[in-house]
Design an enzyme around this catalytic site. Structure first.
Site, PDB file in Angstrom:
ATOM      1  N   ASP A 175      24.569  28.495  45.603  1.00 14.67           N
ATOM      2  CA  ASP A 175      23.590  28.628  44.429  1.00 14.67           C
ATOM      3  C   ASP A 175      22.080  27.144  44.462  1.00 14.67           C
ATOM      4  OD1 ASP A 175      24.989  25.999  45.005  1.00 14.67           O
ATOM      5  OD2 ASP A 175      26.069  25.134  43.194  1.00 14.67           O
TER       6      ASP A 175
ATOM      7  N   ASP B 277      35.690  17.434  38.243  1.00 14.94           N
ATOM      8  CA  ASP B 277      36.157  19.141  37.064  1.00 14.94           C
ATOM      9  C   ASP B 277      36.132  20.067  37.922  1.00 14.94           C
ATOM     10  OD1 ASP B 277      33.524  20.246  37.215  1.00 14.94           O
ATOM     11  OD2 ASP B 277      33.179  19.718  35.611  1.00 14.94           O
TER      12      ASP B 277
ATOM     13  N   HIS C  90      35.202  22.363  39.449  1.00 14.78           N
ATOM     14  CA  HIS C  90      33.869  23.454  39.533  1.00 14.78           C
ATOM     15  C   HIS C  90      33.799  23.619  41.452  1.00 14.78           C
ATOM     16  CE1 HIS C  90      30.278  20.714  39.440  1.00 14.78           C
ATOM     17  NE2 HIS C  90      30.302  21.560  40.820  1.00 14.78           N
TER      18      HIS C  90
ATOM     19  N   GLU D 194      31.262  25.918  35.935  1.00 13.88           N
ATOM     20  CA  GLU D 194      31.390  24.458  35.058  1.00 13.88           C
ATOM     21  C   GLU D 194      32.906  25.142  33.964  1.00 13.88           C
ATOM     22  OE1 GLU D 194      30.622  22.181  35.452  1.00 13.88           O
ATOM     23  OE2 GLU D 194      28.466  21.736  35.845  1.00 13.88           O
TER      24      GLU D 194
HETATM   25  N1  LIG Z   1      27.092  22.390  42.636  1.00 16.95           N
HETATM   26  C1  LIG Z   1      27.892  21.778  43.478  1.00 16.95           C
HETATM   27  C2  LIG Z   1      28.589  22.260  43.986  1.00 16.95           C
HETATM   28  O1  LIG Z   1      28.849  23.277  44.767  1.00 16.95           O
HETATM   29  C3  LIG Z   1      29.597  20.827  45.072  1.00 16.95           C
HETATM   30  O2  LIG Z   1      30.847  21.827  45.233  1.00 16.95           O
HETATM   31  C4  LIG Z   1      29.253  19.832  43.761  1.00 16.95           C
HETATM   32  C5  LIG Z   1      30.163  18.909  44.722  1.00 16.95           C
HETATM   33  O3  LIG Z   1      28.960  18.608  45.168  1.00 16.95           O
HETATM   34  P1  LIG Z   1      29.750  17.015  46.362  1.00 16.95           P
HETATM   35  O4  LIG Z   1      30.403  17.687  47.860  1.00 16.95           O
HETATM   36  O5  LIG Z   1      28.349  16.159  46.964  1.00 16.95           O
HETATM   37  O6  LIG Z   1      30.980  16.096  45.559  1.00 16.95           O
HETATM   38  O7  LIG Z   1      28.031  19.188  43.090  1.00 16.95           O
HETATM   39  C6  LIG Z   1      27.469  19.984  43.315  1.00 16.95           C
HETATM   40  O8  LIG Z   1      27.767  20.596  41.877  1.00 16.95           O
END
Ligand SMILES: N[C@@H]1[C@@H](O)[C@H](O)[C@@H](COP(=O)(O)O)O[C@@H]1O
Length: 289
Positions: free
Chosen positions: A73, A142, A144, A149
């Site tokens: 993304d 959550d 995702h 989402e």
């Molecule tokens: N788009 C990214 C996700 O791909 C990632 O998994 C999430 C959690 O990030 P973290 O690993 O810092 O908790 O953050 C963002 O939403």
């Protein structure tokens, strides 16, 4: 689905990186699929994986020279050069430290003139290189995956998404804790894009992710916990730390630990050739939603 449990984030990173390096090294190029294709995430969860992969590269244990990557993304509306863009994240934390050919490292362009076309082209590009061999992902609290989402279609493909308020708040930590600075939109691969990979590995670490882990693997597949789609994947693995298992039933944890020890025993006996996904056409090996 396998659930691998390790003591902490860094052991999760070491296990996952060693596993990925092994897959890259075992890969046998063919005419229609000459490169190992790796899907990659950003976020804090994959950082220990990147650190270990860099260490393995420096020690000459793996090379990314012939690897093609696709990131999950990117934000819409901030330049690639912004320190919090996923382009910067990947360059700073991984690509600049290994021998990947920059032209093989693909990330969605959140500044494209035509964002719809950008997403369509991304899907076409993935197909044109033979599909993704291994998609590594993290999750939000959550549940995702990428920016899919809660409520995202489990049949979704690469597209533009509006970020959930909780995600905007969670990501404010990267934008001076100012939610006004957090982009509201992103381009993201879809759930079906991830599930079309031959193999999927999801990292789940920290006790704040414990509810998401429990919901996603102990309950049914549900678009409100989009990572739960891995239940339908023929070759999926969740790698979690002890903290993330806090909401799982004791029986679930024991079950997956016992499976892991039996599998380790079998690998010693038969080698791991029988215990990895086949290099077949993406259409033959993966479910299309
Ligand atoms: N788009 C990214 C996700 O791909 C990632 O998994 C999430 C959690 O990030 P973290 O690993 O810092 O908790 O953050 C963002 O939403």
């Amino acid at each position: 689905m396998r659930l691998i449990i390790r003591d902490d984030k860094s052991s999760v990173g070491a296990f996952t990186a060693t596993y990925i390096a092994k897959r890259i090294n075992e890969f046998k190029p063919t005419e229609d699929h000459p490169n190992f294709v790796l899907g990659l995430p950003t976020g804090s969860s994959p950082l220990p994986v990147y650190h270990k992969l860099i260490e393995l590269y420096v020690r000459d244990k793996v090379s990314f020279k012939d690897v093609i990557t696709f990131n999950m993304d990117e934000y819409v509306g901030i330049p690639k050069s912004h320190p919090e863009s996923y382009h910067s994240f990947m360059f700073d934390n991984f690509f600049s430290k290994v021998d990947i050919d920059p032209k093989n490292a693909h990330i969605l362009n959140g500044e494209a003139d035509n964002l719809v076309e950008e997403c369509e082209k991304y899907e076409e590009l993935i197909e044109s290189v033979g599909g993704i061999d291994l998609f590594l992902g993290g999750i939000g609290e959550d549940g995702h995956i990428a920016f899919n989402e809660p409520g995202s279609s489990l049949a979704s493909r690469t597209r533009m998404k509006t970020l959930a308020y909780d995600t905007i708040v969670a990501n404010a930590r990267f934008f001076d804790n100012d939610i006004q600075k957090v982009p509201r939109m992103a381009l993201t691969v879809g759930i079906a894009t991830v599930m079309s990979a031959r193999e999927v590995i999801i990292l789940i670490t920290g006790k704040h992710k414990a509810p998401a882990l429990a919901k996603s693997i102990e309950e049914g597949m549900n678009h409100m916990w989009t990572v739960s789609a891995i239940q339908q994947h023929p070759w999926a693995m969740v790698v979690a730390d002890e903290d993330a298992t806090l909401e799982l039933r004791v029986g679930t944890v024991r079950y997956f630990k016992s499976i892991e020890s039996v599998q380790a025993e079998q690998e010693l006996k038969y080698g791991n050739a029988a215990l990895r996904p086949k290099q077949r056409s993406i259409h033959a090996s993966s479910p299309r939603f």
